[in-house]
Design an enzyme around this catalytic site. Structure first.
Site, mmCIF file in Angstrom:
data_model
loop_
_atom_site.group_PDB
_atom_site.id
_atom_site.type_symbol
_atom_site.label_atom_id
_atom_site.label_comp_id
_atom_site.label_asym_id
_atom_site.label_seq_id
_atom_site.Cartn_x
_atom_site.Cartn_y
_atom_site.Cartn_z
ATOM 1 N N ASP A 77 0.856 -1.200 0.084
ATOM 2 C CA ASP A 77 -0.198 -0.250 0.059
ATOM 3 C C ASP A 77 0.712 1.103 0.121
ATOM 4 O O ASP A 77 2.482 0.889 0.598
ATOM 5 C CB ASP A 77 -1.068 -0.113 1.097
ATOM 6 C CG ASP A 77 -0.625 0.117 2.779
ATOM 7 O OD1 ASP A 77 0.614 0.209 2.726
ATOM 8 O OD2 ASP A 77 -0.916 -1.185 3.572
ATOM 9 N N ASP A 79 1.195 5.492 2.006
ATOM 10 C CA ASP A 79 1.122 6.098 2.745
ATOM 11 C C ASP A 79 1.492 8.030 2.465
ATOM 12 O O ASP A 79 2.978 7.518 2.518
ATOM 13 C CB ASP A 79 1.621 5.983 4.166
ATOM 14 C CG ASP A 79 1.071 4.307 4.873
ATOM 15 O OD1 ASP A 79 -0.053 3.942 4.200
ATOM 16 O OD2 ASP A 79 1.752 3.438 5.056
ATOM 17 N N ASP A 156 9.359 4.014 13.118
ATOM 18 C CA ASP A 156 10.431 3.550 14.543
ATOM 19 C C ASP A 156 11.825 2.979 13.673
ATOM 20 O O ASP A 156 12.639 3.218 14.811
ATOM 21 C CB ASP A 156 9.535 2.162 14.339
ATOM 22 C CG ASP A 156 8.953 1.634 13.100
ATOM 23 O OD1 ASP A 156 9.304 1.949 12.110
ATOM 24 O OD2 ASP A 156 8.113 0.707 12.764
#
Length: 459
Positions: A77, A79, A156
């Site tokens: 996907d 983002d 992260d």
């Protein structure tokens, strides 16, 4: 309690202040210095990027999609990150829906494809009043908006913090992510212990990304995981179930399993399974797990579907057997013993990873059908063949036979029985002549005895 929370807030903020990148540290990689092409990017993602830019906002692709594009892979996907807030995004896109409570996100819908658009998240001292941590240092709420320089901190890993700028097609790097990407290194942004305490699920993500990408964990990250693995027990079991599916249904289940065990994470997700592995005999039950994981990876590689309940049934089969044997020692019949064992094992497991009811019911059906494969005479085989869960139960039985947990000859009989015609099936399920003769003799003897007894009584 308030003192403890303040301590963790200071700890987090001090770590951030040391690592939040400044504008001077940013590296811009122009189009000529990377391999990302707009032809690789979803048309709908490009629409979102260009419309945000046209409306006067900054717009970037960010996260795993940029990482995967640099690897030459097709992203799952796309983002988008922007300085527009959620309400502004909704005004720009009619096909937009806002979701989320901890952090508001915009989902822009294009038929089945959804482009997730996130506002830059804030960082630093301004978060003190609106950010919440629990006593372990885990982040509970983070609904503060900021700049791209602050948003970098909220990512992260460095390889997940690369921004593709639609304005000039460059890749923006604040954390050395491009260098780590080229070196095949998975490195946390900031102090690993602090970041893992903020969200212990990052430890599972570290393993999943390392295996999926073929990257090495940075030594600082690698050192912290075994020390902090037990923090996962504080995560809601429903969230850990979702993470478990990502770990084991992505096509790298076997490698993931070995790595999770190496770092002490698997025992938090499946404590009963880990305990059973410690008492294995002749490679079983670990051999059954390995075979199940290999089969799962092979099916995904071949483009076939994989059912979560089948793999989870393999994970928990040995704990069920151990429990069932104890029940039978106490006098329970086999079928009831296995039913009781399945209920107990699942009840314990959902405390660690919450199994949805439809998953646990399917697992129990697969387990409960296993003893029925021993019946080959009469109508029982045909009834079992027509059971809705027969195929999964049969595949599970074959898996057991291949790994020493069931009779291979019996598994082969069922293979032949399925392929046989109706006439052949009837022949295969008829009792042998010797068995028939034995039954008839017993029947005749049974009839003679009462008459002889009656004669004896009369005399």
């Amino acid at each position: 309690m308030k003192t403890i929370l303040n301590f963790f807030k200071k700890l987090v903020n001090s770590a951030r202040n040391e690592t939040v990148p400044s504008a001077a540290e940013v590296k811009i990689y122009p189009r000529s210095a990377h391999t990302i092409s707009r032809t690789q990017i979803s048309e709908n993602a490009l629409k979102v990027l260009y419309r945000l830019q046209k409306s006067g906002f900054d717009a970037y692709l960010v996260g795993g999609c940029v990482r995967d594009l640099l690897l030459g892979r097709e992203p799952k996907d796309f983002d988008v990150a922007t300085n527009a807030d959620p309400e502004q995004i909704r005004k720009i896109f009619r096909n937009c829906r806002l979701i989320g409570r901890r952090f508001r996100l915009a989902h822009v819908h294009f038929g089945r494809e959804v482009i997730e658009v996130a506002t830059f998240r804030g960082g630093g001292e301004e978060q003190n009043d609106r950010q919440m941590l629990n006593k372990e240092g885990r982040l509970l709420r983070d609904n503060v908006y900021g700049t791209i320089e602050e948003d970098v901190w909220r990512r992260d890993f460095t390889v997940n913090a690369l921004y593709y700028n639609i304005r000039d097609f460059s890749v923006v790097d604040y954390t050395g992510g491009m260098e780590d990407h080229r070196a095949g290194m998975l490195r946390l942004i900031g102090d690993p212990e602090t970041r893992f305490r903020e969200d212990p699920v990052r430890m599972l993500r570290a393993v999943r990304f390392a295996v999926k990408l073929g990257f090495k964990l940075h030594p600082d990250c690698e050192k912290s995981i075994p020390e902090l693995a037990e923090l996962l027990s504080n995560i809601p079991s429903a969230r850990l179930y979702d993470e478990a599916l990502k770990l084991f249904l992505s096509g790298y289940a076997l490698q993931t399993f070995e790595m999770l065990r190496h770092y002490g994470l698997f025992k938090v997700l499946f404590p009963a399974t880990e305990s059973s592995l410690a008492i294995e005999e002749n490679g079983f039950p670990k051999l059954l797990l390995i075979k199940a994981l290999e089969n799962s990876d092979n099916r995904i590689a071949e483009g076939k579907t994989v059912t979560a309940y089948f793999l989870l049934a393999a994970f928990l089969w040995e704990p069920v057997q151990v429990e069932a044997k104890e029940n039978m020692i106490q006098g329970m019949v086999e079928y009831i013993a296995y039913q009781e064992a399945a209920g107990k094992v699942i009840s314990r497991q959902i405390k660690s990873t919450a199994l949805p009811r439809h998953i646990s019911m399917a697992m129990r059906e697969v387990w409960n059908l296993q003893p029925r494969f021993a019946a080959r005479i009469g109508s029982k085989p045909n009834r079992l063949l027509k059971h809705p869960r027969f195929r999964a139960a049969y595949d599970f039985f074959v898996l057991r036979a291949e790994t020493g947990g069931a009779d291979p000859e019996l598994a082969d009989w069922w293979r032949r029985y399925q392929d046989a015609s109706e006439a052949e099936q009837r022949k295969m399920t008829q009792p042998s002549r010797r068995l028939q003769h034995g039954k008839s003799c017993r029947k005749k003897n049974f009839r003679k005895n009462p008459s002889s007894n009656a004669t004896g009584n009369e005399s």
